[in-house]
Design a protein around this motif. Structure first.
Motif, PDB file in Angstrom:
ATOM      1  N   PRO A  34      54.542  40.985 -75.884  1.00  0.00           N
ATOM      2  CA  PRO A  34      55.144  40.544 -77.143  1.00  0.00           C
ATOM      3  C   PRO A  34      55.728  41.691 -77.976  1.00  0.00           C
ATOM      4  O   PRO A  34      56.635  41.472 -78.772  1.00  0.00           O
ATOM      5  N   SER A  35      55.250  42.917 -77.781  1.00  0.00           N
ATOM      6  CA  SER A  35      55.785  44.050 -78.538  1.00  0.00           C
ATOM      7  C   SER A  35      57.194  44.417 -78.094  1.00  0.00           C
ATOM      8  O   SER A  35      58.057  44.709 -78.917  1.00  0.00           O
ATOM      9  N   SER A  36      57.424  44.406 -76.771  1.00  0.00           N
ATOM     10  CA  SER A  36      58.740  44.789 -76.244  1.00  0.00           C
ATOM     11  C   SER A  36      59.627  43.590 -75.940  1.00  0.00           C
ATOM     12  O   SER A  36      60.837  43.731 -75.791  1.00  0.00           O
ATOM     13  N   GLY A  37      58.998  42.409 -75.799  1.00  0.00           N
ATOM     14  CA  GLY A  37      59.756  41.215 -75.425  1.00  0.00           C
ATOM     15  C   GLY A  37      60.050  41.149 -73.926  1.00  0.00           C
ATOM     16  O   GLY A  37      60.773  40.272 -73.477  1.00  0.00           O
ATOM     17  N   LYS A  38      59.479  42.061 -73.134  1.00  0.00           N
ATOM     18  CA  LYS A  38      59.746  42.106 -71.693  1.00  0.00           C
ATOM     19  C   LYS A  38      58.665  41.374 -70.903  1.00  0.00           C
ATOM     20  O   LYS A  38      57.520  41.282 -71.336  1.00  0.00           O
ATOM     21  N   ILE A  39      59.067  40.889 -69.731  1.00  0.00           N
ATOM     22  CA  ILE A  39      58.144  40.308 -68.771  1.00  0.00           C
ATOM     23  C   ILE A  39      58.190  41.242 -67.569  1.00  0.00           C
ATOM     24  O   ILE A  39      59.210  41.339 -66.892  1.00  0.00           O
ATOM     25  N   THR A  40      57.082  41.948 -67.301  1.00  0.00           N
ATOM     26  CA  THR A  40      57.116  43.011 -66.303  1.00  0.00           C
ATOM     27  C   THR A  40      55.744  43.273 -65.694  1.00  0.00           C
ATOM     28  O   THR A  40      54.729  42.928 -66.286  1.00  0.00           O
ATOM     29  N   ARG A  41      55.720  43.883 -64.540  1.00  0.00           N
ATOM     30  CA  ARG A  41      54.502  44.388 -63.893  1.00  0.00           C
ATOM     31  C   ARG A  41      54.851  44.801 -62.472  1.00  0.00           C
ATOM     32  O   ARG A  41      55.888  44.457 -61.948  1.00  0.00           O
ATOM     33  N   GLN A  42      53.916  45.504 -61.823  1.00  0.00           N
ATOM     34  CA  GLN A  42      54.095  45.882 -60.427  1.00  0.00           C
ATOM     35  C   GLN A  42      53.655  44.744 -59.509  1.00  0.00           C
ATOM     36  O   GLN A  42      52.887  43.876 -59.903  1.00  0.00           O
ATOM     37  N   ASP A  56      58.259  49.040 -61.803  1.00  0.00           N
ATOM     38  CA  ASP A  56      57.799  47.699 -62.159  1.00  0.00           C
ATOM     39  C   ASP A  56      58.936  46.703 -61.973  1.00  0.00           C
ATOM     40  O   ASP A  56      60.109  47.043 -62.116  1.00  0.00           O
ATOM     41  N   TYR A  57      58.566  45.458 -61.673  1.00  0.00           N
ATOM     42  CA  TYR A  57      59.546  44.384 -61.670  1.00  0.00           C
ATOM     43  C   TYR A  57      59.758  43.966 -63.120  1.00  0.00           C
ATOM     44  O   TYR A  57      58.809  43.903 -63.902  1.00  0.00           O
ATOM     45  N   ILE A  58      60.988  43.674 -63.490  1.00  0.00           N
ATOM     46  CA  ILE A  58      61.316  43.238 -64.844  1.00  0.00           C
ATOM     47  C   ILE A  58      62.151  41.970 -64.751  1.00  0.00           C
ATOM     48  O   ILE A  58      63.173  41.941 -64.069  1.00  0.00           O
ATOM     49  N   VAL A  59      61.715  40.916 -65.440  1.00  0.00           N
ATOM     50  CA  VAL A  59      62.464  39.663 -65.456  1.00  0.00           C
ATOM     51  C   VAL A  59      63.697  39.857 -66.340  1.00  0.00           C
ATOM     52  O   VAL A  59      63.591  40.325 -67.473  1.00  0.00           O
TER      53      VAL A  59
END
Length: 68
Positions: A34-42, A56-59
């Motif tokens: 929620p801080s960056s607004g990104k959806i991400t992870r390895q 990391d994968y980023i949507v």
């Protein structure tokens, strides 16, 4: 899509493996920050995510499903 102790996530199938079980692992989850607004992870595939230069994968886009 769901929520667990780490937050809101999207589960995904990782096609970077020849193992169907690893690619469809329940641990393949991209989390919303929620801080960056990104959806991400390895990826959960240890041998792949530890290769040099892996990121990391980023949507970048989420689309609504078509209701029939």
């Amino acid at each position: 899509m769901g929520t667990d102790t780490k937050g809101k996530y999207f589960q995904f199938v990782d096609s970077a493996t020849d193992s169907p079980a690893a690619g469809a692992s329940y641990n393949n989850r991209l989390y919303y920050n929620p801080s960056s607004g990104k959806i991400t992870r390895q990826t959960a595939i240890v041998g792949y995510r530890n290769l040099a230069g892996m990121h990391d994968y980023i949507v970048t886009q989420v689309r609504k499903n078509i209701k029939k």
